[in-house]
Every structure is written in C-alpha cells, then in structure tokens.
Design an enzyme around this catalytic site. Structure first.
Site, mmCIF file in Angstrom:
data_model
loop_
_atom_site.group_PDB
_atom_site.id
_atom_site.type_symbol
_atom_site.label_atom_id
_atom_site.label_comp_id
_atom_site.label_asym_id
_atom_site.label_seq_id
_atom_site.Cartn_x
_atom_site.Cartn_y
_atom_site.Cartn_z
ATOM 1 C CG HIS A 146 -1.773 1.217 1.329
ATOM 2 N ND1 HIS A 146 -2.812 1.459 0.455
ATOM 3 C CD2 HIS A 146 -1.749 2.276 2.177
ATOM 4 C CE1 HIS A 146 -3.395 2.592 0.774
ATOM 5 N NE2 HIS A 146 -2.769 3.117 1.814
ATOM 6 C CE LYS A 167 -0.522 6.254 2.049
ATOM 7 N NZ LYS A 167 -1.386 6.593 3.205
ATOM 8 C CG ASP A 185 -5.289 2.159 -2.643
ATOM 9 O OD1 ASP A 185 -5.092 2.502 -1.459
ATOM 10 O OD2 ASP A 185 -6.120 1.293 -2.964
ATOM 11 N NE ARG A 250 16.557 17.598 14.941
ATOM 12 C CZ ARG A 250 16.978 18.833 15.173
ATOM 13 N NH1 ARG A 250 17.002 19.289 16.412
ATOM 14 N NH2 ARG A 250 17.386 19.611 14.178
#
Length: 324
Positions: A146, A167, A185, A250
C-alpha cells in the site's frame, strides 16, 4: 520455482500473439503442466525451456531447423524410440520453430498422446528467450504493498504511511513538479533478480490517483503521457510519520532499511507537520540516496571530519614533556 496453475493452455494464451503460435496437435492436453517435483527443483527459467534434449524431458522442448533435420535423419526405429521416451515423460508441450513444418509422424504421435504441439515462424532461440522471460515473471516472488509509487529523478520511490497523512496529495504535488506516477494505493512488486524488484500498477488502477476531496484523477489525461510510467525498479521507501519527537531520531547514525521480498530497500522517515514542504524533502531524500549509491555519504563524511577535529584538538592539549 512456483508454477501452480501454469498449463499449456495458459502459456499458449499469454504468448500466442508475441510468438505467432499455432496449435497443431494435442488439443486434449490443454491442461498439461510441468512435473511438480521438476518445477520445484528448477533454479531458474533456463531449466524449464530449451532446445530438444532427451536428458531433460520434463521441460518445454523447442525444435528448430537443426533439431528437425536431425530427427528426419534418424531411422524410423530410432524416431519411435526417442520420441516415445520423450513423450512418455509428458513434457508440458513441444514447439516447432523457425517456420519449419512438423514431421507428420511427430504430429501424429503428439495427437495420439495428447501432447500439445505448437508451431512458430520465429527463430527457436527467440522462442526460448521469450518463454524463459515469461516463466521468470510468472514464477517470481511477488507482493502487493500500500502506498504511492513514483518515478522521481529516475528512481523508483514508494511513499508509505498511515491513512490520512497525505500520501496521495504529496504524490500529486510531485507529479505537478514533473515526476511520474507508477501506481497509487496498491502497488504490485515482483522480484525478478537477486537485487532487482520491479513495481507495477494493477490494470484496474492504471493512471489513477485518488485524492481526498477531489476523488479519482486520471493523471495521464490531466498531465499527459509523460506523467505516468508502466513500471520502475524500487530503490527507496519514504515513510511518512506523524509528529512525535519522542520516537523520531533526527540524525540516525545507521541507515534504515525495509525488507521487500527478501531484499533490503533503503528507507527514510519524514515527519508530517504543518508548514513542512514534503515534496522538497522527498526530492532531497532521493538526491541524497543517489549520492549514497555513488559512494558519497554526507553523514559519514561529517563524522570523519568531526573525529579528525577532535583528534587534532586532543593533540594540541597533550603535555609536551620536560627537558632534564
């Protein structure tokens, strides 16, 4: 190799147009398939198809002009014996290529034994190459994932993340910046080699992108032919994550990877927050990945530079020793 459901009929249907195949005998053997044990032991498609070979009778047998000439030179007794041994072990089918007409006795034997016999005007070498590629594709490991799969700067990039993170909107912005859509998708991935995973769009979703509030968009119609791609090799996964400073590193010291069909794919995580230009960040991640593939690691270079500076500073503060 896994070849469940692959029969002479399915191979003929999938390749008849490309190889200009004609089914001349053995129509009753349409359900003929590879021997199960033989298929499991095969390490590649090269084991499944080749020129006429009695040592490997379970594979697809392709007869070109040299093989037919050899066959016709045999005595009638040797023809019966050799073809009898071959057909007794039930190869999936035989192909007479090079535009040669199959010998009448071979055609008759295939009819009596329900062994599919095809003909093709294409060269035997080309037939073998085509069938090997076809068998490699249909037997290769595959998975559906996906996300939004894009061509960004010539690199296959899969954008993943939880529902509602944007997305598809990010994909739409990247497409508007000149990049190409492969699939939205659902993305079908297939491993075609030791380090080669190819991603494609399911036929039902071809060229479509779903954006909340806008519905389905036909990217090919809106942006033109150059905005879509048929397939791409996956090289990078971009994982969109919700802002959570407690869990987000980070400056990760080690590269992150995600396993796809047994192959580690480089992955970067990008936090989604108001005001962040995600399209620019994704493009920067792709450019940085391209540099890494060329052997340029910015973080490692920085750490080496920092280590050298610390060593130089330590050396400048070391005691000089006393003169006696």
């Amino acid at each position: 190799m896994e070849l469940t459901g692959v029969t002479a009929q399915s191979i003929f249907d999938d390749n008849a147009a490309d190889l200009k195949l004609s089914w001349v005998a053995g129509l009753e053997g349409a359900d003929r398939a590879f021997d199960v044990d033989f298929a499991k032991e095969a390490t590649s498609a090269a084991d499944l198809v080749g020129h006429l070979n009695l040592i490997h009778p379970n594979r697809i047998q392709v007869l070109g002009k040299p093989e037919i000439t050899y066959y016709q030179r045999l005595s009638e007794e040797n023809r019966k014996r050799q073809m009898g041994e071959l057909i007794l072990l039930e190869p999936p089918f035989l192909v007479v290529a090079d535009g040669v007409d199959p010998p009448p006795d071979l055609e008759l034997r295939c009819t009596r034994s329900s062994t599919p016999l095809f003909t093709s005007p294409i060269s035997s070498a080309a037939v073998i190459d085509h069938l090997r590629l076809y068998l490699s594709r249909i037997s290769a490991p595959r998975v559906t994932m996906h996300g939004v799969f894009l061509d960004i700067l010539g690199m296959g990039v899969l954008i993943m993340g939880d529902s509602g993170l944007g997305k598809s909107e990010l994909g739409l912005e990247l497409i508007s910046r000149g990049h190409g859509l492969v699939a939205d998708d659902a993305v079908d991935f297939v491993r075609l080699g030791p380090d080669f995973i190819e991603g494609r769009c399911p036929p039902l979703l071809q060229n479509l992108l779903e954006v909340r509030g806008l519905g389905l968009l036909d990217i090919k119609t809106i942006f033109g032919e150059t905005a879509v791609r048929r397939k791409m090799k996956i090289k990078l996964i971009v994982q969109l994550v919700r802002r959570n400073d407690g869990e987000f590193e980070r400056l990760p010291l080690d590269s992150q990877y995600m396993d796809v069909l047994g192959l580690p794919i480089h992955m970067v995580k990008i936090q989604v927050a108001a005001g962040r230009n995600l399209a620019v960040l994704v493009e920067a991640a792709v450019r940085n990945t391209i540099l890494r593939l060329r052997g340029i690691d910015t973080l490692r270079d920085f750490m080496d530079r920092q280590r050298a500076a610390m060593q130089a500073e330590a050396a400048s503060h070391s005691p000089q020793g006393r003169l006696l």
